[in-house]
Design a protein around this motif. Structure first.
Motif, PDB file in Angstrom:
ATOM      1  N   THR A 140       0.828  -1.205   0.000  1.00 13.11           N
ATOM      2  CA  THR A 140       0.000   0.000   0.000  1.00 13.11           C
ATOM      3  C   THR A 140       0.864   1.258   0.000  1.00 13.11           C
ATOM      4  O   THR A 140       0.567   2.233  -0.710  1.00 13.11           O
ATOM      5  CB  THR A 140      -0.951   0.006   1.210  1.00 13.11           C
ATOM      6  OG1 THR A 140      -1.700  -1.208   1.234  1.00 13.11           O
ATOM      7  CG2 THR A 140      -1.925   1.180   1.118  1.00 13.11           C
ATOM      8  N   ILE A 141       1.922   1.246   0.774  1.00 15.71           N
ATOM      9  CA  ILE A 141       2.848   2.384   0.773  1.00 15.71           C
ATOM     10  C   ILE A 141       3.435   2.591  -0.620  1.00 15.71           C
ATOM     11  O   ILE A 141       3.526   3.725  -1.114  1.00 15.71           O
ATOM     12  CB  ILE A 141       3.963   2.168   1.820  1.00 15.71           C
ATOM     13  CG1 ILE A 141       3.392   2.309   3.228  1.00 15.71           C
ATOM     14  CG2 ILE A 141       5.111   3.160   1.612  1.00 15.71           C
ATOM     15  CD1 ILE A 141       4.362   1.949   4.329  1.00 15.71           C
ATOM     16  N   GLU A 142       3.811   1.503  -1.282  1.00 17.92           N
ATOM     17  CA  GLU A 142       4.366   1.617  -2.637  1.00 17.92           C
ATOM     18  C   GLU A 142       3.326   2.144  -3.622  1.00 17.92           C
ATOM     19  O   GLU A 142       3.645   2.914  -4.530  1.00 17.92           O
ATOM     20  CB  GLU A 142       4.904   0.270  -3.097  1.00 17.92           C
ATOM     21  CG  GLU A 142       6.184  -0.160  -2.405  1.00 17.92           C
ATOM     22  CD  GLU A 142       7.280   0.884  -2.515  1.00 17.92           C
ATOM     23  OE1 GLU A 142       7.475   1.448  -3.616  1.00 17.92           O
ATOM     24  OE2 GLU A 142       7.941   1.157  -1.490  1.00 17.92           O
ATOM     25  N   ALA A 143       2.067   1.742  -3.446  1.00 15.99           N
ATOM     26  CA  ALA A 143       1.002   2.226  -4.325  1.00 15.99           C
ATOM     27  C   ALA A 143       0.785   3.728  -4.139  1.00 15.99           C
ATOM     28  O   ALA A 143       0.593   4.468  -5.114  1.00 15.99           O
ATOM     29  CB  ALA A 143      -0.290   1.467  -4.048  1.00 15.99           C
ATOM     30  N   ILE A 144       0.827   4.188  -2.895  1.00 15.37           N
ATOM     31  CA  ILE A 144       0.685   5.626  -2.629  1.00 15.37           C
ATOM     32  C   ILE A 144       1.840   6.378  -3.274  1.00 15.37           C
ATOM     33  O   ILE A 144       1.642   7.415  -3.927  1.00 15.37           O
ATOM     34  CB  ILE A 144       0.637   5.893  -1.113  1.00 15.37           C
ATOM     35  CG1 ILE A 144      -0.616   5.275  -0.490  1.00 15.37           C
ATOM     36  CG2 ILE A 144       0.667   7.403  -0.831  1.00 15.37           C
ATOM     37  CD1 ILE A 144      -0.615   5.268   1.035  1.00 15.37           C
ATOM     38  N   ALA A 145       3.054   5.865  -3.092  1.00 17.56           N
ATOM     39  CA  ALA A 145       4.232   6.510  -3.680  1.00 17.56           C
ATOM     40  C   ALA A 145       4.108   6.588  -5.200  1.00 17.56           C
ATOM     41  O   ALA A 145       4.430   7.618  -5.814  1.00 17.56           O
ATOM     42  CB  ALA A 145       5.490   5.748  -3.282  1.00 17.56           C
ATOM     43  N   GLN A 146       3.628   5.505  -5.796  1.00 17.89           N
ATOM     44  CA  GLN A 146       3.448   5.485  -7.255  1.00 17.89           C
ATOM     45  C   GLN A 146       2.436   6.531  -7.692  1.00 17.89           C
ATOM     46  O   GLN A 146       2.658   7.261  -8.674  1.00 17.89           O
ATOM     47  CB  GLN A 146       2.984   4.095  -7.694  1.00 17.89           C
ATOM     48  CG  GLN A 146       2.714   3.970  -9.188  1.00 17.89           C
ATOM     49  CD  GLN A 146       2.195   2.579  -9.555  1.00 17.89           C
ATOM     50  OE1 GLN A 146       2.457   1.600  -8.858  1.00 17.89           O
ATOM     51  NE2 GLN A 146       1.444   2.500 -10.645  1.00 17.89           N
ATOM     52  N   ARG A 147       1.327   6.625  -6.960  1.00 19.08           N
ATOM     53  CA  ARG A 147       0.273   7.563  -7.361  1.00 19.08           C
ATOM     54  C   ARG A 147       0.723   9.010  -7.248  1.00 19.08           C
ATOM     55  O   ARG A 147       0.403   9.836  -8.113  1.00 19.08           O
ATOM     56  CB  ARG A 147      -0.974   7.343  -6.506  1.00 19.08           C
ATOM     57  CG  ARG A 147      -2.129   8.266  -6.904  1.00 19.08           C
ATOM     58  CD  ARG A 147      -3.354   8.032  -6.054  1.00 19.08           C
ATOM     59  NE  ARG A 147      -4.354   9.040  -6.353  1.00 19.08           N
ATOM     60  CZ  ARG A 147      -5.310   8.919  -7.273  1.00 19.08           C
ATOM     61  NH1 ARG A 147      -5.403   7.811  -7.995  1.00 19.08           N
ATOM     62  NH2 ARG A 147      -6.174   9.887  -7.480  1.00 19.08           N
ATOM     63  N   VAL A 148       1.465   9.351  -6.201  1.00 19.31           N
ATOM     64  CA  VAL A 148       1.860  10.751  -6.001  1.00 19.31           C
ATOM     65  C   VAL A 148       3.235  11.065  -6.588  1.00 19.31           C
ATOM     66  O   VAL A 148       3.680  12.219  -6.555  1.00 19.31           O
ATOM     67  CB  VAL A 148       1.815  11.132  -4.505  1.00 19.31           C
ATOM     68  CG1 VAL A 148       0.423  10.919  -3.941  1.00 19.31           C
ATOM     69  CG2 VAL A 148       2.845  10.350  -3.692  1.00 19.31           C
ATOM     70  N   GLY A 149       3.920  10.037  -7.110  1.00 16.94           N
ATOM     71  CA  GLY A 149       5.163  10.273  -7.821  1.00 16.94           C
ATOM     72  C   GLY A 149       6.366  10.557  -6.951  1.00 16.94           C
ATOM     73  O   GLY A 149       7.175  11.442  -7.248  1.00 16.94           O
ATOM     74  N   VAL A 150       6.494   9.797  -5.851  1.00 16.75           N
ATOM     75  CA  VAL A 150       7.664   9.964  -4.988  1.00 16.75           C
ATOM     76  C   VAL A 150       8.294   8.605  -4.714  1.00 16.75           C
ATOM     77  O   VAL A 150       7.715   7.557  -5.005  1.00 16.75           O
ATOM     78  CB  VAL A 150       7.302  10.650  -3.645  1.00 16.75           C
ATOM     79  CG1 VAL A 150       6.710  12.027  -3.885  1.00 16.75           C
ATOM     80  CG2 VAL A 150       6.342   9.777  -2.825  1.00 16.75           C
ATOM     81  N   ASP A 151       9.484   8.628  -4.142  1.00 19.70           N
ATOM     82  CA  ASP A 151      10.182   7.423  -3.714  1.00 19.70           C
ATOM     83  C   ASP A 151       9.808   7.162  -2.261  1.00 19.70           C
ATOM     84  O   ASP A 151      10.088   7.988  -1.381  1.00 19.70           O
ATOM     85  CB  ASP A 151      11.696   7.627  -3.857  1.00 19.70           C
ATOM     86  CG  ASP A 151      12.500   6.398  -3.435  1.00 19.70           C
ATOM     87  OD1 ASP A 151      11.913   5.457  -2.886  1.00 19.70           O
ATOM     88  OD2 ASP A 151      13.721   6.420  -3.652  1.00 19.70           O
ATOM     89  N   SER A 152       9.188   6.022  -2.011  1.00 24.09           N
ATOM     90  CA  SER A 152       8.721   5.734  -0.647  1.00 24.09           C
ATOM     91  C   SER A 152       9.861   5.628   0.352  1.00 24.09           C
ATOM     92  O   SER A 152       9.642   5.787   1.555  1.00 24.09           O
ATOM     93  CB  SER A 152       7.914   4.437  -0.643  1.00 24.09           C
ATOM     94  OG  SER A 152       8.744   3.328  -0.953  1.00 24.09           O
ATOM     95  N   LYS A 153      11.056   5.350  -0.123  1.00 25.35           N
ATOM     96  CA  LYS A 153      12.199   5.224   0.791  1.00 25.35           C
ATOM     97  C   LYS A 153      12.867   6.570   1.059  1.00 25.35           C
ATOM     98  O   LYS A 153      13.743   6.675   1.919  1.00 25.35           O
ATOM     99  CB  LYS A 153      13.207   4.232   0.223  1.00 25.35           C
ATOM    100  CG  LYS A 153      12.676   2.805   0.150  1.00 25.35           C
ATOM    101  CD  LYS A 153      13.709   1.860  -0.414  1.00 25.35           C
ATOM    102  CE  LYS A 153      13.211   0.424  -0.368  1.00 25.35           C
ATOM    103  NZ  LYS A 153      11.961   0.228  -1.113  1.00 25.35           N
ATOM    104  N   ALA A 154      12.474   7.590   0.287  1.00 21.37           N
ATOM    105  CA  ALA A 154      13.090   8.906   0.471  1.00 21.37           C
ATOM    106  C   ALA A 154      12.099   9.965   0.928  1.00 21.37           C
ATOM    107  O   ALA A 154      12.497  11.017   1.417  1.00 21.37           O
ATOM    108  CB  ALA A 154      13.749   9.365  -0.840  1.00 21.37           C
ATOM    109  N   ASP A 155      10.812   9.684   0.779  1.00 23.17           N
ATOM    110  CA  ASP A 155       9.777  10.672   1.080  1.00 23.17           C
ATOM    111  C   ASP A 155       8.865  10.134   2.173  1.00 23.17           C
ATOM    112  O   ASP A 155       8.418   8.975   2.124  1.00 23.17           O
ATOM    113  CB  ASP A 155       8.969  10.994  -0.181  1.00 23.17           C
ATOM    114  CG  ASP A 155       8.135  12.261  -0.040  1.00 23.17           C
ATOM    115  OD1 ASP A 155       7.199  12.262   0.794  1.00 23.17           O
ATOM    116  OD2 ASP A 155       8.413  13.233  -0.759  1.00 23.17           O
TER     117      ASP A 155
END
Length: 208
Positions: A140-155
């Motif tokens: 789910t975290i990765e899906a959110i990152a994909q939708r908003v266009g950020v790197d989940s490990k950096a943002d």
């Protein structure tokens, strides 16, 4: 997104799982967790203990795991979230994707009141419920990152959003449970999300 068309064998599997889960919740609500055995649940559901263990590893799992296709449901929620038009904000899109699950709780009030009562009264069930949700967090975290266009490990945003909305869901369901399910869980969730999106104003400053 349309629901998958299930064959007879798969429908039977899901129905048997649901029968065992609802029976386990009912018996535990009536007697208490320590007074219910796998044999009790199996007999009340009309199956053998051997069949029970084809579906659950323990009586605790039978109380906590409401559906056999939990992993598939999580996948569908993520797909629905990612398919929501971009003009819808990420928080609203994720909550909208979750609403079908909340509607199910409203529609199966007694079952979910019994399940939540059992979880609140038994630390082992609470721990199992938390562990069961663990596998859905990273996707789910990765899906959110994909939708908003950020790197989940950096943002921080994807993890923070999931944590905040998870808190909104938990708060809504707790109040629903405390009111014996007489309030709409879906309405409570909408109210909780609106509070979050408004910056969580203190009660005295909120419009009524």
């Amino acid at each position: 997104m349309s629901e998958p068309i299930l064959g007879l064998r798969e429908r039977k599997r899901l129905e048997t799982h649901r029968a065992l889960a609802t029976t386990a919740v009912r018996l535990v609500a009536e007697r208490g967790l320590d007074q219910v055995t796998v044999e009790d649940i199996s007999a009340a559901a009309g199956v053998s203990p051997r069949t029970f263990f084809n579906y659950f590893a323990s009586k605790e799992d039978a109380v906590v795991i409401a559906h056999a296709d939990t992993a598939e449901q999580s996948r569908r929620i993520i797909e629905k979230f990612l398919a929501t038009p971009k003009e819808v904000s990420a928080p609203r899109a994720l909550i909208d994707a979750l609403k079908e699950e909340i509607v199910h709780i409203d529609e199966n009030r007694e079952e979910w009141l019994g399940r939540m009562k059992a979880i609140h009264e038994n630390p082992t069930l609470h721990s199992r419920a938390v562990a069961m949700n663990h596998d859905t967090i990273a996707p789910t975290i990765e899906a959110i990152a994909q939708r908003v266009g950020v790197d989940s490990k950096a943002d921080l945003y994807p993890t923070l959003l999931l944590s905040a909305l998870g808190g909104a869901v938990n708060a809504a369901l707790l109040l629903w449970y405390q009111h014996d399910g007489r309030m709409s869980a879906l309405d409570l969730l909408d109210e909780a999300v609106e509070m979050l999106l408004a910056g969580l104003p203190e009660p005295g400053g909120r419009a009524r």
